[in-house]
Design an enzyme around this catalytic site. Structure first.
Site, PDB file in Angstrom:
ATOM      1  N   ASP A   1      45.570  36.897  43.525  1.00  0.00           N
ATOM      2  CA  ASP A   1      46.114  35.355  43.106  1.00  0.00           C
ATOM      3  C   ASP A   1      47.576  34.892  43.576  1.00  0.00           C
ATOM      4  O   ASP A   1      48.500  34.429  42.689  1.00  0.00           O
ATOM      5  CB  ASP A   1      46.338  35.818  41.732  1.00  0.00           C
ATOM      6  N   LYS A   4      37.872  34.300  39.324  1.00  0.00           N
ATOM      7  CA  LYS A   4      37.857  35.353  38.207  1.00  0.00           C
ATOM      8  C   LYS A   4      38.282  34.190  36.848  1.00  0.00           C
ATOM      9  O   LYS A   4      39.232  33.324  37.098  1.00  0.00           O
ATOM     10  CB  LYS A   4      38.418  36.375  38.277  1.00  0.00           C
ATOM     11  N   CYS A  19      47.555  40.987  37.104  1.00  0.00           N
ATOM     12  CA  CYS A  19      46.410  40.890  38.014  1.00  0.00           C
ATOM     13  C   CYS A  19      46.311  42.223  38.909  1.00  0.00           C
ATOM     14  O   CYS A  19      45.314  42.782  39.548  1.00  0.00           O
ATOM     15  CB  CYS A  19      45.925  39.864  38.420  1.00  0.00           C
TER      16      CYS A  19
HETATM   17  C1  VGL Z   1      47.782  36.665  35.861  1.00  0.00           C
HETATM   18  C2  VGL Z   1      48.713  36.337  33.642  1.00  0.00           C
HETATM   19  C3  VGL Z   1      47.708  35.411  33.561  1.00  0.00           C
HETATM   20  C4  VGL Z   1      47.849  37.132  37.186  1.00  0.00           C
HETATM   21  C5  VGL Z   1      46.774  36.014  35.606  1.00  0.00           C
HETATM   22  O1  VGL Z   1      47.327  36.909  38.157  1.00  0.00           O
HETATM   23  O2  VGL Z   1      48.512  38.354  37.258  1.00  0.00           O
HETATM   24  N1  VGL Z   1      48.559  36.902  34.970  1.00  0.00           N
HETATM   25  N2  VGL Z   1      46.670  35.128  34.288  1.00  0.00           N
END
Ligand code: VGL
Ligand code: ZN
Length: 195
Positions: free
Chosen positions: A10, A96, A140
């Site tokens: 991410d 995702k 994540c």
């Molecule tokens: C994430 C919060 C909400 C992440 C994703 O990638 O860690 N954190 N959505």
């Protein structure tokens, strides 16, 4: 054949300073990950990048009862990978959080465009070890590392290539300790040997 893959979690604009859900110093992971990418590419080891890829309406978002500001909406600039991240053309991208009621913190909840899960992909390529970096340490990255360990993969976390949100101060430190206690190793890139 390489038995180790690089998993980049991410590293998207919305998780970097200036984004919708900025991780402090989130962009600092980019140069370290670029060095990791170079090493993996040179030794022919697979590079996988996960992305948070939400619909506009999701119970993941505070506006619909969830915890987070709207972020990483599919096909928006905020959902793009950080522009300085040098992902090779053959990077395997897994997405995702596409469901309207899905948080999907773990990259193991992610799929390729043609529907393969991360686990199927890794097994089919004979991968048994993952080197992990990205955002966010306490969400994540944590969830992805814990799923990988549960599924029997060896996991090395690049300690200089992760940053956390720390909704509560200390969350990232706690997450790193938890990952280690479940069997992940925290390493510097130079300590990773390929082949
Ligand atoms: C994430 C919060 C909400 C992440 C994703 O990638 O860690 N954190 N959505
Ligand atoms: Zn999200």
């Amino acid at each position: 054949m390489a038995d180790t893959a690089l998993l980049i979690v991410d590293v998207q604009n919305d998780f970097c300073p200036g984004g919708a859900l900025p991780v402090p110093e989130g962009d600092r992971v980019v140069p370290v990950l670029n060095r990791a990418i170079e090493r993996f590419a040179q030794s022919g080891a697979p590079i996988i990048a996960s992305r948070d890829w939400h619909p506009e309406k999701s119970t993941h978002f505070a506006t619909y009862g969830g915890q987070w500001p709207v972020h990483c909406v599919q096909n928006t600039p905020g959902a793009q990978f950080h522009p300085d991240l040098r992902l090779p053309a053959n990077t395997i991208v897994v997405s995702k959080g596409m469901g309207e009621h899905e948080d999907a913190y773990s990259a193991f909840d992610a799929r390729t465009d043609d529907g393969s899960s991360l686990e199927d992909l890794l097994r089919s390529q004979g991968i048994r070890r993952l080197v992990v970096g990205g955002l966010a340490t306490d969400y994540c990255v944590r969830a992805s590392v814990l799923s990988a360990l549960e599924q029997g993969f060896e996991v090395l976390v690049l300690r200089d290539a992760v940053r956390g949100v720390d909704v509560q101060p200390g969350d990232s430190e706690k997450a790193l300790t938890e990952m280690q206690s479940r069997g992940a190793k925290l390493v510097a890139l130079d300590e990773v040997s390929l082949n």
